[in-house]
Design a protein around this motif. Structure first.
Motif, PDB file in Angstrom:
ATOM      1  N   LEU A 186       0.825  -1.191   0.000  1.00 14.17           N
ATOM      2  CA  LEU A 186       0.000   0.000   0.000  1.00 14.17           C
ATOM      3  C   LEU A 186       0.867   1.251   0.000  1.00 14.17           C
ATOM      4  O   LEU A 186       2.038   1.223   0.380  1.00 14.17           O
ATOM      5  CB  LEU A 186      -0.912  -0.003   1.226  1.00 14.17           C
ATOM      6  N   LEU A 187       0.265   2.351  -0.397  1.00 12.53           N
ATOM      7  CA  LEU A 187       0.931   3.646  -0.354  1.00 12.53           C
ATOM      8  C   LEU A 187       1.278   3.983   1.087  1.00 12.53           C
ATOM      9  O   LEU A 187       0.421   3.901   1.973  1.00 12.53           O
ATOM     10  CB  LEU A 187       0.007   4.716  -0.942  1.00 12.53           C
ATOM     11  N   ARG A 188       2.531   4.327   1.331  1.00 10.86           N
ATOM     12  CA  ARG A 188       2.976   4.657   2.686  1.00 10.86           C
ATOM     13  C   ARG A 188       2.526   6.063   3.050  1.00 10.86           C
ATOM     14  O   ARG A 188       2.827   7.012   2.327  1.00 10.86           O
ATOM     15  CB  ARG A 188       4.492   4.555   2.765  1.00 10.86           C
ATOM     16  N   PRO A 189       1.831   6.225   4.164  1.00 21.28           N
ATOM     17  CA  PRO A 189       1.335   7.555   4.537  1.00 21.28           C
ATOM     18  C   PRO A 189       2.450   8.543   4.893  1.00 21.28           C
ATOM     19  O   PRO A 189       2.246   9.752   4.821  1.00 21.28           O
ATOM     20  CB  PRO A 189       0.424   7.282   5.741  1.00 21.28           C
ATOM     21  N   ALA A 195       3.925   7.188 -13.775  1.00 21.47           N
ATOM     22  CA  ALA A 195       4.402   5.876 -13.362  1.00 21.47           C
ATOM     23  C   ALA A 195       3.237   5.109 -12.752  1.00 21.47           C
ATOM     24  O   ALA A 195       2.500   5.651 -11.920  1.00 21.47           O
ATOM     25  CB  ALA A 195       5.522   6.019 -12.334  1.00 21.47           C
ATOM     26  N   THR A 196       3.077   3.857 -13.174  1.00 19.28           N
ATOM     27  CA  THR A 196       2.011   3.022 -12.625  1.00 19.28           C
ATOM     28  C   THR A 196       2.573   1.663 -12.224  1.00 19.28           C
ATOM     29  O   THR A 196       3.429   1.103 -12.906  1.00 19.28           O
ATOM     30  CB  THR A 196       0.859   2.825 -13.640  1.00 19.28           C
ATOM     31  N   ALA A 197       2.072   1.163 -11.123  1.00 18.95           N
ATOM     32  CA  ALA A 197       2.542  -0.116 -10.591  1.00 18.95           C
ATOM     33  C   ALA A 197       2.058  -1.272 -11.458  1.00 18.95           C
ATOM     34  O   ALA A 197       0.887  -1.324 -11.837  1.00 18.95           O
ATOM     35  CB  ALA A 197       2.042  -0.300  -9.165  1.00 18.95           C
ATOM     36  N   VAL A 198       2.969  -2.197 -11.742  1.00 17.57           N
ATOM     37  CA  VAL A 198       2.648  -3.432 -12.444  1.00 17.57           C
ATOM     38  C   VAL A 198       2.714  -4.600 -11.460  1.00 17.57           C
ATOM     39  O   VAL A 198       1.865  -5.480 -11.479  1.00 17.57           O
ATOM     40  CB  VAL A 198       3.626  -3.660 -13.619  1.00 17.57           C
ATOM     41  N   HIS A 199       3.742  -4.564 -10.600  1.00 16.36           N
ATOM     42  CA  HIS A 199       3.950  -5.624  -9.601  1.00 16.36           C
ATOM     43  C   HIS A 199       4.567  -4.990  -8.360  1.00 16.36           C
ATOM     44  O   HIS A 199       5.578  -4.311  -8.454  1.00 16.36           O
ATOM     45  CB  HIS A 199       4.895  -6.691 -10.172  1.00 16.36           C
ATOM     46  N   LEU A 200       3.937  -5.193  -7.218  1.00 16.84           N
ATOM     47  CA  LEU A 200       4.445  -4.664  -5.945  1.00 16.84           C
ATOM     48  C   LEU A 200       4.663  -5.830  -4.990  1.00 16.84           C
ATOM     49  O   LEU A 200       3.801  -6.160  -4.180  1.00 16.84           O
ATOM     50  CB  LEU A 200       3.473  -3.650  -5.339  1.00 16.84           C
ATOM     51  N   GLY A 201       5.812  -6.473  -5.108  1.00 21.03           N
ATOM     52  CA  GLY A 201       6.126  -7.603  -4.252  1.00 21.03           C
ATOM     53  C   GLY A 201       7.012  -7.212  -3.085  1.00 21.03           C
ATOM     54  O   GLY A 201       7.395  -6.062  -2.933  1.00 21.03           O
ATOM     55  N   ARG A 202       7.371  -8.195  -2.270  1.00 23.07           N
ATOM     56  CA  ARG A 202       8.243  -7.937  -1.124  1.00 23.07           C
ATOM     57  C   ARG A 202       9.709  -7.865  -1.525  1.00 23.07           C
ATOM     58  O   ARG A 202      10.507  -7.244  -0.851  1.00 23.07           O
ATOM     59  CB  ARG A 202       8.053  -9.008  -0.052  1.00 23.07           C
ATOM     60  N   SER A 203      10.080  -8.496  -2.645  1.00 24.96           N
ATOM     61  CA  SER A 203      11.485  -8.472  -3.068  1.00 24.96           C
ATOM     62  C   SER A 203      11.727  -7.666  -4.338  1.00 24.96           C
ATOM     63  O   SER A 203      12.845  -7.215  -4.569  1.00 24.96           O
ATOM     64  CB  SER A 203      12.021  -9.891  -3.246  1.00 24.96           C
ATOM     65  N   GLY A 218      11.010   5.486  -9.582  1.00 28.17           N
ATOM     66  CA  GLY A 218      11.753   5.323  -8.334  1.00 28.17           C
ATOM     67  C   GLY A 218      11.045   5.955  -7.149  1.00 28.17           C
ATOM     68  O   GLY A 218      10.964   5.363  -6.067  1.00 28.17           O
ATOM     69  N   TYR A 219      10.530   7.168  -7.339  1.00 28.62           N
ATOM     70  CA  TYR A 219       9.800   7.821  -6.251  1.00 28.62           C
ATOM     71  C   TYR A 219       8.527   7.052  -5.915  1.00 28.62           C
ATOM     72  O   TYR A 219       8.144   6.941  -4.749  1.00 28.62           O
ATOM     73  CB  TYR A 219       9.462   9.259  -6.614  1.00 28.62           C
ATOM     74  N   ALA A 220       7.861   6.520  -6.933  1.00 30.86           N
ATOM     75  CA  ALA A 220       6.666   5.711  -6.675  1.00 30.86           C
ATOM     76  C   ALA A 220       7.033   4.459  -5.885  1.00 30.86           C
ATOM     77  O   ALA A 220       6.303   4.061  -4.976  1.00 30.86           O
ATOM     78  CB  ALA A 220       5.990   5.346  -7.996  1.00 30.86           C
ATOM     79  N   CYS A 221       8.175   3.870  -6.207  1.00 30.67           N
ATOM     80  CA  CYS A 221       8.640   2.698  -5.463  1.00 30.67           C
ATOM     81  C   CYS A 221       8.861   3.057  -3.992  1.00 30.67           C
ATOM     82  O   CYS A 221       8.421   2.328  -3.103  1.00 30.67           O
ATOM     83  CB  CYS A 221       9.917   2.154  -6.094  1.00 30.67           C
ATOM     84  N   ILE A 222       9.534   4.175  -3.751  1.00 33.19           N
ATOM     85  CA  ILE A 222       9.768   4.622  -2.370  1.00 33.19           C
ATOM     86  C   ILE A 222       8.442   4.749  -1.621  1.00 33.19           C
ATOM     87  O   ILE A 222       8.322   4.343  -0.469  1.00 33.19           O
ATOM     88  CB  ILE A 222      10.519   5.963  -2.353  1.00 33.19           C
ATOM     89  N   ALA A 223       7.460   5.312  -2.288  1.00 31.72           N
ATOM     90  CA  ALA A 223       6.158   5.550  -1.659  1.00 31.72           C
ATOM     91  C   ALA A 223       5.372   4.264  -1.415  1.00 31.72           C
ATOM     92  O   ALA A 223       4.376   4.286  -0.691  1.00 31.72           O
ATOM     93  CB  ALA A 223       5.336   6.505  -2.521  1.00 31.72           C
ATOM     94  N   HIS A 224       5.824   3.170  -2.008  1.00 36.92           N
ATOM     95  CA  HIS A 224       5.121   1.897  -1.872  1.00 36.92           C
ATOM     96  C   HIS A 224       6.003   0.791  -1.299  1.00 36.92           C
ATOM     97  O   HIS A 224       5.692  -0.395  -1.440  1.00 36.92           O
ATOM     98  CB  HIS A 224       4.569   1.458  -3.234  1.00 36.92           C
ATOM     99  N   SER A 271       1.710  14.645  -8.703  1.00 38.72           N
ATOM    100  CA  SER A 271       0.714  13.931  -7.895  1.00 38.72           C
ATOM    101  C   SER A 271       1.237  12.559  -7.494  1.00 38.72           C
ATOM    102  O   SER A 271       2.077  11.973  -8.163  1.00 38.72           O
ATOM    103  CB  SER A 271      -0.609  13.786  -8.656  1.00 38.72           C
ATOM    104  N   LEU A 272       0.701  12.089  -6.376  1.00 38.98           N
ATOM    105  CA  LEU A 272       1.031  10.776  -5.833  1.00 38.98           C
ATOM    106  C   LEU A 272      -0.253  10.168  -5.293  1.00 38.98           C
ATOM    107  O   LEU A 272      -0.979  10.813  -4.534  1.00 38.98           O
ATOM    108  CB  LEU A 272       2.065  10.912  -4.706  1.00 38.98           C
ATOM    109  N   GLU A 273      -0.528   8.942  -5.724  1.00 41.40           N
ATOM    110  CA  GLU A 273      -1.690   8.220  -5.223  1.00 41.40           C
ATOM    111  C   GLU A 273      -1.333   6.745  -5.181  1.00 41.40           C
ATOM    112  O   GLU A 273      -0.258   6.350  -5.636  1.00 41.40           O
ATOM    113  CB  GLU A 273      -2.909   8.465  -6.112  1.00 41.40           C
TER     114      GLU A 273
END
Length: 139
Positions: free
Chosen positions: A3-6, A104-112, A68-74, A31-33
């Protein structure tokens, strides 16, 4: 799904880029969502190639920064950071003035790993580039 980190806001990301390449390029965050981030890059002469068109590295710089910024936020719980391990860009247009916009849009948000796509357009909405990157999550 991550999820998006608050605690990661646009202002946090703007402060993080001070003194680094995104600031040098002139990346502006819009924007960031959850699952997405949008940034812009005003075109100036220093970002052009010697042929007078936007340099591919300028386009990649915007797209990679937004992903990269989207990754940081997620980042998943417990993760400290990330590093890009692969990227690809297809350039299908160009620009000489105005600005370019990357979403930038998420395709896969895994733990690794994370996989992010970015579509880069000009101010008229014409596609300039398609970009994909994979990030390794660091713990």
């Amino acid at each position: 799904m991550t999820l998006l980190r608050p605690d990661v806001t646009l202002e946090y990301l703007r402060k993080r880029q001070r003194g680094c390449l995104p600031e040098l390029l002139g990346v502006e965050l819009v924007s960031l969502e959850s699952g997405a981030l949008v940034g812009e890059l005003p075109i100036r002469p220093e970002l052009l190639a010697p042929n007078g068109f936007l340099h591919a590295a300028s386009v990649i710089g915007l797209a990679d920064t937004c992903c990269g910024y989207a990754c940081i936020a997620h980042l998943p719980e417990g993760a400290k950071n990330f590093t890009t391990v692969e990227l690809k860009s297809n350039h299908v247009g160009t620009a000489r003035e105005g600005k370019i916009i990357a979403k930038a849009t998420a395709v896969h948000l895994g733990r690794s790993t994370h996989v992010w796509d970015a579509t880069v357009t000009n101010a008229d909405g014409k596609t300039v580039a398609l970009f994909r990157c994979t990030q390794m999550i660091l713990y």
